[in-house]
Design an enzyme around this catalytic site. Structure first.
Site, PDB file in Angstrom:
ATOM      1  N   THR A 190      10.961  -7.175   0.710  1.00  0.00           N
ATOM      2  CA  THR A 190       9.823  -6.548   1.395  1.00  0.00           C
ATOM      3  C   THR A 190       9.631  -7.199   2.758  1.00  0.00           C
ATOM      4  O   THR A 190       9.966  -8.370   2.937  1.00  0.00           O
ATOM      5  CB  THR A 190       8.568  -6.743   0.519  1.00  0.00           C
ATOM      6  OG1 THR A 190       8.670  -5.862  -0.584  1.00  0.00           O
ATOM      7  CG2 THR A 190       7.279  -6.486   1.265  1.00  0.00           C
ATOM      8  N   ASP A 196       2.153  -4.484  -4.872  1.00  0.00           N
ATOM      9  CA  ASP A 196       1.036  -5.065  -4.123  1.00  0.00           C
ATOM     10  C   ASP A 196       1.037  -4.729  -2.640  1.00  0.00           C
ATOM     11  O   ASP A 196      -0.009  -4.766  -1.995  1.00  0.00           O
ATOM     12  CB  ASP A 196       1.074  -6.597  -4.254  1.00  0.00           C
ATOM     13  CG  ASP A 196       2.373  -7.173  -3.682  1.00  0.00           C
ATOM     14  OD1 ASP A 196       3.460  -6.665  -4.037  1.00  0.00           O
ATOM     15  OD2 ASP A 196       2.304  -8.108  -2.861  1.00  0.00           O
ATOM     16  N   GLY A 232       6.852 -10.368  -3.321  1.00  0.00           N
ATOM     17  CA  GLY A 232       7.095 -10.991  -4.615  1.00  0.00           C
ATOM     18  C   GLY A 232       6.796 -10.042  -5.758  1.00  0.00           C
ATOM     19  O   GLY A 232       6.829  -8.819  -5.596  1.00  0.00           O
ATOM     20  N   GLY A 263       5.008  -7.873  -7.503  1.00  0.00           N
ATOM     21  CA  GLY A 263       3.825  -7.124  -7.091  1.00  0.00           C
ATOM     22  C   GLY A 263       2.727  -7.069  -8.128  1.00  0.00           C
ATOM     23  O   GLY A 263       1.537  -7.149  -7.791  1.00  0.00           O
TER      24      GLY A 263
HETATM   25  N1  ASP Z   1       6.012  -7.048  -3.643  1.00  0.00           N
HETATM   26  C1  ASP Z   1       6.883  -5.899  -3.660  1.00  0.00           C
HETATM   27  C2  ASP Z   1       6.491  -4.985  -4.777  1.00  0.00           C
HETATM   28  O1  ASP Z   1       6.099  -5.460  -5.813  1.00  0.00           O
HETATM   29  C3  ASP Z   1       8.316  -6.260  -3.838  1.00  0.00           C
HETATM   30  C4  ASP Z   1       8.838  -7.184  -2.798  1.00  0.00           C
HETATM   31  O2  ASP Z   1       8.134  -8.096  -2.364  1.00  0.00           O
HETATM   32  O3  ASP Z   1      10.001  -7.011  -2.381  1.00  0.00           O
HETATM   33  O4  ASP Z   1       6.620  -3.787  -4.614  1.00  0.00           O
END
Ligand code: ASP
Length: 313
Positions: A179, A210, A231, A233
């Site tokens: 992300t 998230d 992270g 989410g």
């Molecule tokens: N936080 C993101 C999610 O849960 C995933 C990521 O951080 O790559 O969608």
């Protein structure tokens, strides 16, 4: 009283391109250099705005747009695949001056979801739009659209195939989150945050993480800080990570580094992993991660411009 030139010239910017399992042993030097170059390009896209006296909002939008266009990261082009082999994009942006916010989820055609989130914030009556409705809003507001194939890359397709062949859980075993996000403090003293993602490989049932959830993956409040997360989410939503950091600063008087570490600690206690970047009202930058690495970059008015990938955090 007007601000002195010194104060007015003070700006700072942090970006991230996701947390993950990367170590120098797993990632060779050539690959690391590729990611560092991609991070440096996005960092400069945001820093150029702030150097020219532009707003924190424009800077985070420019940096995140650059990261969305770069296939190295799980946002925009290069987003991970859903269980059904599509790319569904989520993004959010927030203005620390008045806590105006815009967010979109599960968009499949808008080239730069962070820019759509901004139009939602500035030109629509709502904060959070999803799916077909978000795209109808995008078309009505003249946003650039692409064929969904534009987001798809062969590497992400392989990750989906690998995910489906394992069938041993819902989280990427190699913890390649990817992300992207940015936080900034401009020369005016205003804060902004933005985050954009393809979510998790193999996500289904219109799962939303998230990143686009205001207060979880993204938050900005001039009274405290601007925050962008990456992270697990689900855990970041449950902790309300980004707002929790701002609340600890405002109500408990913690500094930005202490609050960020404390809240990441809570995430860890609940079994979550990931990383956080934040900036406070003075322009102090901080970051924390409980994974091996975090793709990251930092720039400020002193000429600092550095990128990193590996730990220690
Ligand atoms: N936080 C993101 C999610 O849960 C995933 C990521 O951080 O790559 O969608």
């Amino acid at each position: 009283m007007t601000e002195t030139t010194d104060t007015a010239a003070r700006w700072s910017l942090a970006i991230h391109g996701g947390a993950g399992a990367m170590t120098p042993e797993i990632m060779d030097a050539a690959m690391a250099a590729e990611y560092e170059a991609a991070l440096a390009t996005a960092l400069e896209a945001g820093a150029a705005v702030l150097r020219d006296g532009g707003s924190a909002l424009d800077a985070v939008s420019a940096a995140v747009s650059a990261l969305e266009d770069d296939p190295h990261f799980n946002a925009g082009r290069g987003a991970v695949f859903t269980y059904h082999g599509t790319n569904e994009l989520d993004a959010a942006i927030m203005d620390g001056r008045n806590r105006a916010a815009g967010a979109v989820s599960a968009v499949t055609r808008t080239r730069n979801p962070v820019q759509l989130a901004r139009v939602v914030m500035e030109q629509g009556p709502h904060v959070f739009l999803a799916g077909a409705g978000a795209e109808e809003f995008a078309r009505d507001h003249g946003m650039a659209e692409v064929d969904p194939a534009w987001f798809a890359t062969a590497e992400r397709r392989c990750q989906l195939d690998e995910f489906k062949s394992r069938k041993d859980g819902w989280f990427d075993a190699d913890l390649k989150f990817g992300t992207v996000g940015a936080v900034a403090r401009d020369a005016n003293g205003d804060l902004a945050a933005a985050t954009s993602t393809g979510g998790l490989t193999g996500k289904r049932w219109n799962r939303i993480g998230d990143s686009p959830v205001i207060g979880a993956g993204t938050y900005a409040d001039n009274r405290a800080c601007a925050v962008s997360c990456t992270g697990t989410g689900e855990v970041f939503i449950r902790v309300g990570v980004a707002h929790e950091i701002a609340a600890r600063m405002r109500l408990a008087g913690e500094d930005v580094a202490t609050a960020t570490r404390a809240v990441l600690g809570e995430v860890g206690h609940l079994g979550g992993v990931g990383g956080i970047i934040a900036v406070d009202a003075e322009g102090t930058l901080t970051h924390a991660f409980n994974t091996n690495g975090l793709y990251r970059g930092f720039a400020d008015h002193t000429g600092r411009a550095e990128v990193g990938i590996f730990g220690p955090a």
